[in-house]
Every structure is written in structure tokens, then in C-alpha cells.
Write an enzyme that holds these catalytic residues in place. Structure first.
Site, PDB file in Angstrom:
ATOM      1  N   HIS A  90      -8.751  77.779  14.098  1.00 22.22           N
ATOM      2  CA  HIS A  90      -8.026  78.897  13.478  1.00 22.22           C
ATOM      3  C   HIS A  90      -6.544  78.649  13.724  1.00 22.22           C
ATOM      4  O   HIS A  90      -6.004  77.635  13.304  1.00 22.22           O
ATOM      5  CB  HIS A  90      -8.515  80.207  14.086  1.00 22.22           C
ATOM      6  CG  HIS A  90      -8.087  81.449  13.357  1.00 22.22           C
ATOM      7  ND1 HIS A  90      -7.375  81.427  12.176  1.00 22.22           N
ATOM      8  CD2 HIS A  90      -8.258  82.768  13.654  1.00 22.22           C
ATOM      9  CE1 HIS A  90      -7.150  82.657  11.766  1.00 22.22           C
ATOM     10  NE2 HIS A  90      -7.661  83.498  12.644  1.00 22.22           N
ATOM     11  N   HIS A 146      -9.989  74.301   3.893  1.00 25.33           N
ATOM     12  CA  HIS A 146      -9.994  75.747   4.110  1.00 25.33           C
ATOM     13  C   HIS A 146     -11.314  76.311   3.618  1.00 25.33           C
ATOM     14  O   HIS A 146     -11.865  75.849   2.619  1.00 25.33           O
ATOM     15  CB  HIS A 146      -8.825  76.412   3.365  1.00 25.33           C
ATOM     16  CG  HIS A 146      -8.526  77.794   3.829  1.00 25.33           C
ATOM     17  ND1 HIS A 146      -9.224  78.899   3.373  1.00 25.33           N
ATOM     18  CD2 HIS A 146      -7.623  78.268   4.730  1.00 25.33           C
ATOM     19  CE1 HIS A 146      -8.749  79.979   3.968  1.00 25.33           C
ATOM     20  NE2 HIS A 146      -7.785  79.630   4.793  1.00 25.33           N
ATOM     21  N   ASP A 156      -1.374  75.730   8.146  1.00 20.84           N
ATOM     22  CA  ASP A 156      -0.961  75.154   9.424  1.00 20.84           C
ATOM     23  C   ASP A 156      -0.184  73.854   9.249  1.00 20.84           C
ATOM     24  O   ASP A 156       0.622  73.490  10.108  1.00 20.84           O
ATOM     25  CB  ASP A 156      -2.189  74.884  10.303  1.00 20.84           C
ATOM     26  CG  ASP A 156      -2.967  76.136  10.613  1.00 20.84           C
ATOM     27  OD1 ASP A 156      -2.371  77.064  11.182  1.00 20.84           O
ATOM     28  OD2 ASP A 156      -4.165  76.194  10.288  1.00 20.84           O
TER      29      ASP A 156
END
Length: 371
Positions: free
Chosen positions: A218, A258, A308
């Protein structure tokens, strides 16, 4: 039917945000993330999430001033920040401090719309202070206290660095916080809603969310991305050789793929833009290396970059320590977590899914002396 990881399970209805994974779209309260990144501020975005509409000019001024007046953390919380072991990860520091702040709230267990909004403001305003204090204490520097006249992002950079914040850096961080503010039922958000569904207090829900965010699958991925970039940049292997080695070892390439998006993460599109601007300002080439890695991973795995991936380049250019990347994620996502908790409280139903038992049954108990 059992769906591992709750993949494709619709757990609840919400009016907060919308994702179209096939088209690569993300909206907060109906507004495109691209428009918000271009035109909005983090304070305005928080107002939008909490109130369901964009504020008028005077409302935004009052709201921003209200948040600015809540930035100082209780003196009782500063002591524990100085006494935690040196090995303590910044996310552990953050969740510990949030829990301590909750213990000092006289209205901790009051759950009503007014009190929930007040707690949301308190937590959102104090988190940047906690993070900045933790970073400076670890480096043996004196604390730099918040300034009311600065915006949310500018004030954090002021507290972190102790110097007047650069306008480009302020804009970059502000945009990053907007892009991280909300993202439907990700793991940390869902954990905060589960806590709220038990009628636990808001601080408990945020502690649950921060603990969940810390995982490398995460929010922890952004730290893994910068570690990858530095290893490639400073090592003897080319980017392609490094990636091939990791794949041969069965390892995941951080910052790619994702659960929901089948395209490039729309947040990554915006973060790439501000990463390039910061690179140009600082004379760095993190973005060009990231672009090269992005193409290699796409060619080899057909995977797209997620939020990210380019966030790491933004943070390294802002001189944020690597292990503070996840707290910065939390600093943005706090707006979404609190919004979801308030929505959960409003029409609450205890979140309690079922499980399918696959163990043994009807076993005979054998007394201890006969085993």
C-alpha cells in the site's frame, strides 16, 4: 462465493469519490482529479471532501484560518516523540502520536456531525506538525513551530526545513497532497471505516488507517520506489539489467500495477509533471530514469505506473527522508480517511463479512493426560 482479497466485491455505496479503472479516471465529489490538481489547493480539496461542495472565497479563507489555528500539538505529545527508540519508523511515530492526541481529547467518545468535523480538523492540522517534529528531532535539530499565515503545504515545508519555502516546492507538495487526498475503498480507508462501523472514536480509526497504510503493498511502495531508483542510479547495472534480475528472482517491481486501474494511474500523470519541474529546478535526472524504467516495465510486463512511482521523485526533490515518504502519503490521505469515517457514522451498519470455513470438523476432544 469466496473472493480472495475481496477483489471486485462492492462493499458499500459512497458519494465521496469515483474511479473508472478502464478509462483511468478519478473524481472527488464529481470533480476530475486533473482539474483539482491544476486549479485547487489542498485546503479547498479537504473542504470539498468534508462538505460535498467547493467553498466560496470567504468560506475558504475562514476554513484555512481555522485549520492553521489548530496546528500546534499538545505539549504532552512532544515528550514521547523524543523518547521512542532510534529504530522507530516514522509511521510508527505518527500513529503513536495520533493515539496520544486522542487520549487528550475530552470529547473523544462523542460521535455527532459537529464533533466529527471538529476532530477531523484537529487531526488534519496536527499531522504535518507531528511529521516535521519527528524528522527534525531525529536529525538532532531544534523544533520549528507552525506559522498561521502560511498555507498547509508551505507551513509543513517551513517546519521541516526551517527556511522560507520555495514557491515551486510549495506548489509541488500542495498538488501531491491533493492527489493523495482520497481514493475510494483502498485498504487503509476501508480499515478506518471498519473502525467507525463499530462506533469507535475517530482517532482509533485513523490509527488503524496509518497502520494499514504502512504495508509495502500500500503506502510503503513509495519508499521502495526511491530505494530502487537510488540502487539503479548508484549501481553498476543498467536499469534493464536490474529489472531483469529482480524478475528472475520472482520479485515485484515497486510502483507498478494497480488493483483497479487498467491504464496509467491518473495521479501518476499529474505527479510526473511536477516531478519534471522539480528535477529542472534542482538539476536532477530522477524523472528521466523513471521514464526509462516505466518503458522497460511496460515492454516486459505490460504494467502501468501507479501513484507511488512518480511520488518518489517528487519527495526526493523536496529533500524528504526516504522513510518519511509514507507519512507524507498519510498527510494527504487524512482528508479522505476522515471523510469516509464521517460518512460511515452518518448511516452506520457494522461491517462484519462472513468467512468460508475449510478446516476440520466434529473432532473428538482428547483429555490432556491421554494425548
Amino acid at each position: 462465493m469466496v473472493k480472495e482479497g475481496m477483489k471486485n466485491v462492492v462493499a458499500l455505496e459512497s458519494k465521496i469519490s469515483r474511479i473508472d479503472g478502464k478509462k483511468g479516471e478519478l473524481e472527488y465529489r464529481g470533480y476530475s482529479i486533473h482539474d483539482l490538481a491544476k486549479h485547487s489547493s489542498y485546503e479547498e480539496t479537504a473542504y470539498l471532501l468534508w462538505h460535498g461542495r467547493l467553498p466560496k472565497e470567504n468560506e475558504l479563507e475562514e476554513f484555512s484560518a481555522d485549520l492553521a489555528g489548530r496546528r500546534r500539538i499538545p505539549p504532552e505529545v512532544i515528550g514521547p516523540l523524543t523518547s521512542l527508540p532510534d529504530i522507530t519508523h516514522p509511521m510508527v511515530i505518527l500513529r503513536t502520536a495520533i493515539s496520544y492526541c486522542g487520549s487528550l481529547d475530552e470529547n473523544l467518545h462523542e460521535i455527532n456531525p459537529e464533533e466529527n468535523l471538529c476532530k477531523s480538523k484537529e487531526i488534519l492540522a496536527m499531522i504535518p506538525t507531528i511529521i516535521a517534529y519527528a524528522a527534525r528531532l531525529r536529525e538532532g535539530k531544534s523544533l520549528v513551530h507552525p506559522r498561521r499565515e502560511l498555507g498547509h503545504a508551505a507551513n509543513f515545508l517551513w517546519m521541516l526545513k526551517g527556511s522560507e519555502p520555495d514557491p515551486i516546492e510549495v506548489e509541488a507538495l500542495d498538488t501531491d497532497l491533493i492527489l493523495h487526498a482520497e481514493h475510494t475503498l483502498n485498504a487503509s480507508t476501508y480499515s478506518s471505516r471498519i473502525a467507525a462501523s463499530t462506533l469507535s472514536d475517530m482517532y482509533a480509526g485513523i490509527v488503524s488507517a496509518t497502520g494499514t497504510l504502512m504495508g509495502p503493498l500500500h503506502g510503503g511502495a513509495s519508499q521502495a520506489v526511491i530505494e530502487m531508483l537510488k540502487e539503479i542510479k548508484e549501481g553498476d547495472l543498467s536499469a534493464e539489467e536490474w529489472i531483469e534480475n529482480k524478475l528472475d528472482e520472482g520479485e515485484h517491481i515497486p510502483g507498478f500495477g494497480h488493483r483497479v486501474y487498467k491504464t496509467k494511474d491518473p495521479r501518476a500523470i499529474e505527479l510526473e509533471k511536477i516531478a519534471k519541474r522539480l528535477d529542472e529546478k534542482e538539476g536532477n535526472d530522477w524523472t528521466s530514469l523513471s521514464n526509462k524504467i516505466e518503458k522497460i516495465v511496460d515492454d516486459k510486463l505490460g504494467l502501468n505506473s501507479n501513484v507511488d512511482f512518480y511520488a518518489a521523485t517528487v519527495y526526493v526533490n523536496l529533500e524528504i527522508p526516504d522513510d518519511f515518504f509514507i507519512p507524507i502519503f498519510a498527510m494527504g490521505r487524512i482528508a479522505g480517511w476522515t471523510t469516509h469515517m464521517m460518512e460511515q457514522y452518518k448511516e452506520n451498519k457494522l461491517i462484519r463479512p462472513l468467512q468460508k470455513y475449510v478446516g476440520e470438523t466434529e473432532k473428538e476432544y482428547i483429555p490432556l493426560e491421554e494425548r
